[in-house]
Every structure is written in C-alpha cells, then in structure tokens.
Design a protein around this motif. Sequence first.
Motif, PDB file in Angstrom:
ATOM      1  N   ASN A   1      56.394  17.300  44.897  1.00  0.00           N
ATOM      2  CA  ASN A   1      55.403  18.145  45.550  1.00  0.00           C
ATOM      3  C   ASN A   1      55.184  19.480  44.840  1.00  0.00           C
ATOM      4  O   ASN A   1      54.136  20.095  45.005  1.00  0.00           O
ATOM      5  N   ALA A   2      56.146  19.926  44.046  1.00  0.00           N
ATOM      6  CA  ALA A   2      56.036  21.242  43.411  1.00  0.00           C
ATOM      7  C   ALA A   2      54.753  21.332  42.588  1.00  0.00           C
ATOM      8  O   ALA A   2      54.430  20.422  41.818  1.00  0.00           O
TER       9      ALA A   2
ATOM     10  N   ARG B   1      71.015  18.934  51.742  1.00  0.00           N
ATOM     11  CA  ARG B   1      71.465  19.584  50.502  1.00  0.00           C
ATOM     12  C   ARG B   1      70.306  20.402  49.950  1.00  0.00           C
ATOM     13  O   ARG B   1      69.155  19.953  49.973  1.00  0.00           O
ATOM     14  N   ILE B   2      70.618  21.571  49.423  1.00  0.00           N
ATOM     15  CA  ILE B   2      69.573  22.381  48.800  1.00  0.00           C
ATOM     16  C   ILE B   2      69.902  22.596  47.331  1.00  0.00           C
ATOM     17  O   ILE B   2      71.066  22.682  46.940  1.00  0.00           O
ATOM     18  N   TYR B   3      68.833  22.681  46.529  1.00  0.00           N
ATOM     19  CA  TYR B   3      68.979  22.826  45.082  1.00  0.00           C
ATOM     20  C   TYR B   3      68.029  23.939  44.614  1.00  0.00           C
ATOM     21  O   TYR B   3      66.852  23.676  44.322  1.00  0.00           O
ATOM     22  N   PRO B   4      68.514  25.178  44.553  1.00  0.00           N
ATOM     23  CA  PRO B   4      67.670  26.270  44.068  1.00  0.00           C
ATOM     24  C   PRO B   4      67.507  26.158  42.550  1.00  0.00           C
ATOM     25  O   PRO B   4      68.414  26.509  41.796  1.00  0.00           O
ATOM     26  N   LEU B   5      66.382  25.654  42.114  1.00  0.00           N
ATOM     27  CA  LEU B   5      66.137  25.484  40.678  1.00  0.00           C
ATOM     28  C   LEU B   5      64.646  25.452  40.405  1.00  0.00           C
ATOM     29  O   LEU B   5      63.830  25.249  41.303  1.00  0.00           O
ATOM     30  N   ASP B   6      64.309  25.647  39.153  1.00  0.00           N
ATOM     31  CA  ASP B   6      62.929  25.556  38.683  1.00  0.00           C
ATOM     32  C   ASP B   6      62.701  24.127  38.210  1.00  0.00           C
ATOM     33  O   ASP B   6      63.473  23.609  37.405  1.00  0.00           O
ATOM     34  N   VAL B   7      61.634  23.483  38.707  1.00  0.00           N
ATOM     35  CA  VAL B   7      61.383  22.087  38.332  1.00  0.00           C
ATOM     36  C   VAL B   7      61.083  21.927  36.850  1.00  0.00           C
ATOM     37  O   VAL B   7      61.108  20.812  36.321  1.00  0.00           O
ATOM     38  N   ASN B   8      60.814  23.031  36.163  1.00  0.00           N
ATOM     39  CA  ASN B   8      60.624  22.953  34.722  1.00  0.00           C
ATOM     40  C   ASN B   8      61.955  22.889  33.968  1.00  0.00           C
ATOM     41  O   ASN B   8      61.967  22.692  32.753  1.00  0.00           O
ATOM     42  N   ASP B   9      63.059  23.060  34.676  1.00  0.00           N
ATOM     43  CA  ASP B   9      64.392  22.872  34.114  1.00  0.00           C
ATOM     44  C   ASP B   9      64.774  21.415  34.361  1.00  0.00           C
ATOM     45  O   ASP B   9      65.386  21.068  35.370  1.00  0.00           O
TER      46      ASP B   9
ATOM     47  N   ALA C   1      63.608  24.059  45.335  1.00  0.00           N
ATOM     48  CA  ALA C   1      62.631  25.139  45.159  1.00  0.00           C
ATOM     49  C   ALA C   1      63.289  26.247  44.358  1.00  0.00           C
ATOM     50  O   ALA C   1      64.522  26.313  44.259  1.00  0.00           O
ATOM     51  N   ARG C   2      62.480  27.120  43.787  1.00  0.00           N
ATOM     52  CA  ARG C   2      63.031  28.221  42.994  1.00  0.00           C
ATOM     53  C   ARG C   2      63.660  29.303  43.864  1.00  0.00           C
ATOM     54  O   ARG C   2      64.646  29.911  43.494  1.00  0.00           O
TER      55      ARG C   2
ATOM     56  N   GLY D   1      59.446  21.627  45.550  1.00  0.00           N
ATOM     57  CA  GLY D   1      58.495  22.591  46.102  1.00  0.00           C
ATOM     58  C   GLY D   1      58.640  22.706  47.605  1.00  0.00           C
ATOM     59  O   GLY D   1      57.653  22.831  48.334  1.00  0.00           O
ATOM     60  N   ALA D   2      59.902  22.697  48.075  1.00  0.00           N
ATOM     61  CA  ALA D   2      60.163  22.540  49.499  1.00  0.00           C
ATOM     62  C   ALA D   2      60.220  23.846  50.291  1.00  0.00           C
ATOM     63  O   ALA D   2      60.322  23.812  51.513  1.00  0.00           O
TER      64      ALA D   2
END
Length: 263
Positions: free
Chosen positions: A88-89, A56-64, A36-37, A12-13
Amino acid sequence: MTNNVQRVFITGASSGLGAALARQYAEQGAILGLVARRGEVLHELADSLPGAASHRIYPLDVNDHAALVLAAADFIQYAQGIDIVIANAGISRGTLTEHAEDLQVFEQVFATNVMATVATFSPFITTMQVQAAAGDTNCRLVGIGSVAGIRGLPGAGAYSASKSAVISYCESLRVELKKSGVKVVTIAPGYIDTPMTQVNDYAMPFLMPVERFAEVAVATIASGCSYRVIPWQMGVVAKVLRTLPNWLYDLLFANAPRKSRKP
C-alpha cells in the motif's frame, strides 16, 4: 497461532488507506505486520487496534529492500505463515517534465510506488506457494494502483505512470502465479478521503470515506477478485476513459485541475 486467523502484512500502514485497512483487519481478528517510516505513529496505531499485543510493527522505509526482507522473514516466523500482503505504501507529487529538478521526484515516486511494491511481494511468494501447494486457498498479494493510472493526467506524470506500472506489474504477476494458487488482487482507488487527497485544492468526484473504502477493499480481497476500482462510480469513469480516442481525451483534460508542484 490458529489456522483460521488471518495473517496480514501491510505497508504504508501509519495513516490513510493503510491505517484504515489495518483497523478493518484487526476488527476481524487478524494478526498484523505493519510497516511505515514513522515509528511513533505506527506504535500508536498498533496500540489502538483490537488484539494490540498480537501485532508486529516494522518502522522502516519501503525503499530499504533489505529491511523489507528481514521484516517479511520475521513476520512469517512469528505468524507461522502469511495469508495477505498489501503493498500500500505510495507517494504522490505534482511534476512537470520541463523542470530538470523534477527528475529526482520521478525517481522517488517510481521507487516508492513501483519498486517497493515488487520488493514487498518478493520475500513472501515462496512461502505462499508452499502454503497453496498444501491446499491453502487464501493466499493473496494485493497491489494498490489508482484510477490515475488508467490514463496519464496532466501535472501528474510521475504518479500516473507509476500507478499504471503497478497495474501492469500486478497483471503480469497474476498470470505468472495463477497455476500456483496464489492470487494477485489489484485495487485502483478513486478519490478517497485521506491526507494524500486532503491537500488537493480542486473538486474530487465520488469522494469516499476511508473507512468505507477499507470495508469494500477487504471484501474484494477476500473474494479473490483480480481487479477492482473503488468506488464503483469511478470504475464506470475508468471504463469510459479507456475508450476515449486520444484527440478527445486531450481536448477534455488539457485544462484539468492539477496537483500542486512543490519546487
């Protein structure tokens, strides 16, 4: 990577509490893994931080959850370990149980606020246990609860219940991991000035600037404190709320202001 550089993974960054925490840690020289998404916003944040090239960045949905596992593995390998994981998301929605369509909203809130917290922590624990066994005293798993999780708030059944679940889950995890040396920190924000609260159309006592929240939260995490409400004034309110008998709580909060429900 040097051993004295903190390695911090935050979900949730892209905005709100997560972005403020990212800025605070980056200013301290930490290496960040940011989730974050919204990939474009995440890129912009990372590029604006001190030490931008090291993050490092990770564009993803935490529900995945599978994507979270891959992100965790990548960050551990890249940073040569992990010190702090901040789940935090989270999302907040006004809900009313009499509306059948709100059942789906309850499911979404619990998935994002509770199950994603578990899924965020899970792939890091073994690595943290190994580090702690080797003498590392800095491993922290950080769950973001809420004062709303202390007692159920009208019109916020999903959010209050989910944050109560986060608080209880983190307490269980804290006890489970105590002997391993991995510390679990629960932070329960009150009203913090973020996009999530800016949509509220009612008075918010002790509203705290998000950057100040981040300063206090980072210090709390470093101390290894097991549980803290921020700001402290809301901590006092939370203690009072816990002691109120149901009849008095019901009387005081039956007409409390509510987050708007979106059909």
